[in-house]
Design an enzyme around this catalytic site. Structure first.
Site, PDB file in Angstrom:
ATOM      1  N   SER A   1      43.051  18.257  30.391  1.00 25.18           N
ATOM      2  CA  SER A   1      42.564  18.538  29.047  1.00 25.18           C
ATOM      3  C   SER A   1      41.778  19.830  29.061  1.00 25.18           C
ATOM      4  CB  SER A   1      41.683  17.390  28.544  1.00 25.18           C
ATOM      5  OG  SER A   1      40.510  17.274  29.337  1.00 25.18           O
ATOM      6  N   LYS A   2      41.273  20.224  27.889  1.00 24.99           N
ATOM      7  CA  LYS A   2      40.556  21.486  27.759  1.00 24.99           C
ATOM      8  C   LYS A   2      39.325  21.534  28.658  1.00 24.99           C
ATOM      9  CE  LYS A   2      42.044  22.581  23.052  1.00 24.99           C
ATOM     10  NZ  LYS A   2      41.620  22.802  21.656  1.00 24.99           N
ATOM     11  N   ARG A   3      38.717  20.380  28.922  1.00 26.95           N
ATOM     12  CA  ARG A   3      37.501  20.405  29.737  1.00 26.95           C
ATOM     13  C   ARG A   3      37.781  20.781  31.197  1.00 26.95           C
ATOM     14  NH1 ARG A   3      36.736  15.505  32.587  1.00 26.95           N
ATOM     15  NH2 ARG A   3      38.237  13.891  32.059  1.00 26.95           N
TER      16      ARG A   3
END
Length: 471
Positions: free
Chosen positions: A240-242
């Site tokens: 994911s973006k994290r």
């Protein structure tokens, strides 16, 4: 000669966003398997979702594939342009009794959904066995799948996967507006393109069962399926973006080389023994889709940086200079041919331990500065009378140097320190500050060599004999 058809693989992205790293790896595996078997690698853009498919997304996907060096062996196919062929296939299924027109309303569909859930089976339309020839109003066309038995997907990665047919719904083949749905269009397009191996993410495994039934109903030969696990983040969670970059373009902007990305992505879920670094030719020779692992792969930034460093060290210095110039340009530094020449002279002296192009930009900024340089406060504090006098003698010593190369200059610096009866620490930090203007720079000999004789002596003279600007 063998009657076995030549291998044809395909990558079929939906142009609803950027090219994800997972999609890039899928494309790479298809490309590698086609090259390994002497077959063909094709690209099909699945753009039937007209509301979400955008020209910008199409451009982003092809830009990402081009950057990775994964180009189609034939003109790319756009799925939307094949709408008439999809409707033709649906009509064939209607004619053979393997599909039916369904006039269920939204309310009726919800009632059936509730009933099917309670009985532990898939949705079956009330129109499945009705004659709809005299019915008016909107309708969809549904697939008339078997209600008992099982469908087996003999997957090259996961092995045989069994599905109970009662759990596979009569999926919609044609929407009420006449547009084909994903599962129907994929089967028809893969058949018409001669695709022999469907290599894709394992989030499509359930689709493989439904598509297998459509292949059989259309009397099409089924391709071999290979569903590869998704890529997870370093912590084992879904990427994911994290976790940082996800788009191929992000990795390009972060300064990773395409050959490094190909090498690294190939190792995400597949490997050849303990080999971490290998050429494209080796990957092609070794790769077989059946050797792809069944467990999710994890993004490992340390390994990626290690591999990228390897390819930076191998890369042509002029190419690296151009890439580094682009990185400087994005940061607002003006670039011209002379600047690229300065970078090319500096890069061999700093690239050994560099992991990314932005690191190269940071390490080469000092050669782009114009005289007179503004000295940082630390360097100014080091320039006491004793150090100034010593650096003046060093300037005269270096001016007489016969050769201006990093090895030769390293010897000159050691010789000068010995003649002064001091260690390099007595004048090295001040010399580094004068040469770099407070920026990161290689070792002293490397910095002198990268700047060249005239520029190095000029920076020393500016600092020692002229008024300097202050930061």
């Amino acid at each position: 000669m063998s009657d076995r058809p030549s291998v044809v693989t395909r990558f079929a992205p939906s142009p609803t966003g950027y090219l994800h790293i997972g999609g890039a790896r899928t494309a790479l595996f298809n490309w590698l398997y086609a090259r390994h078997t002497g077959g063909s690698f094709l690209i099909r853009v699945e753009d039937t979702d007209r509301e979400r498919s955008t020209p910008a997304a199409v451009d982003a996907i092809f830009k990402g594939l081009d950057w990775l060096g994964l180009t189609s062996d034939a003109e790319p196919v756009f799925q939307f342009s094949r709408a008439a062929r999809h409707r033709e296939a649906v009509q064939q299924l209607l004619d053979t009794g393997r599909a039916y027109r369904c006039h269920m309303t939204v309310e009726e569909l919800e009632v059936e959904r509730t009933k099917a859930r309670a009985e532990g089976r898939a949705i079956r339309s009330i129109w499945r066995d009705r004659d709809s020839s005299g019915s008016a109003g909107p309708f969809v066309v549904r697939f008339k799948g078997p209600m008992d038995g099982e469908t087996v997907v003999d997957d090259l990665v996961k092995g045989p996967v069994r599905f109970h047919n009662k759990e596979l719904d009569d999926l919609v083949l044609l929407r009420s507006d006449g547009a084909a749905t994903y599962n129907l269009a994929v089967v028809v397009d893969d058949h018409d393109m001669g695709v022999t191996h469907v290599i894709r993410g394992d989030d499509h495994l359930n689709n493989a069962a439904r598509q297998s039934l459509i292949y059989e109903a259309l009397d099409f030969a089924k391709p071999a399926f290979a569903h590869i696990p998704l890529i997870h983040g370093p912590d084992g969670a879904k990427l994911s973006k994290r976790h940082g970059a996800q788009a191929v373009g992000d990795f390009a902007d972060m300064g990773y080389l395409p050959e490094a990305m190909r090498n690294y992505l190939a190792r995400l879920g597949w490997g050849h023994g303990d080999d971490e670094i290998f050429s494209d030719a080796q990957a092609i020779a070794w790769f077989d889709v059946k050797d792809v692992g069944s467990a999710p792969a994890r993004l490992d930034w340390a390994k990626l940086n290690h591999i990228n460093n390897h390819y930076i060290r191998l890369a042509d210095d002029h190419r690296l200079a151009l890439l580094t110039a682009e990185a400087h340009g994005r940061l607002g530094t003006a670039m011209d041919a002379a600047s690229v020449g300065k970078l090319e002279a500096a890069i061999p002296l700093v690239k050994e331990g560099t992991k990314t192009i932005p690191e190269l930009a940071d390490l080469t900024l000092f050669v782009l500065k114009t005289r007179p340089l503004a000295l940082d406060a630390k360097t100014q504090q080091l320039l006491n009378d004793e150090t100034r006098e010593r650096l003046q003698r060093l300037t005269e010593h270096l001016a007489a140097a016969a050769a201006w190369t990093a090895p030769a200059l390293e010897g000159e610096l050691k010789q000068f320190a010995a003649s002064e009866g001091v260690g390099l620490g007595k004048f090295g930090p001040a010399l580094r500050g004068i040469l770099s203007g407070g920026s990161t720079a290689p070792d002293l000999a490397g910095a002198l060599a990268a700047l060249g004789r005239e520029e190095s002596l000029g920076r020393l003279q500016d600092a020692l004999f002229k008024a300097t600007k202050t930061l």
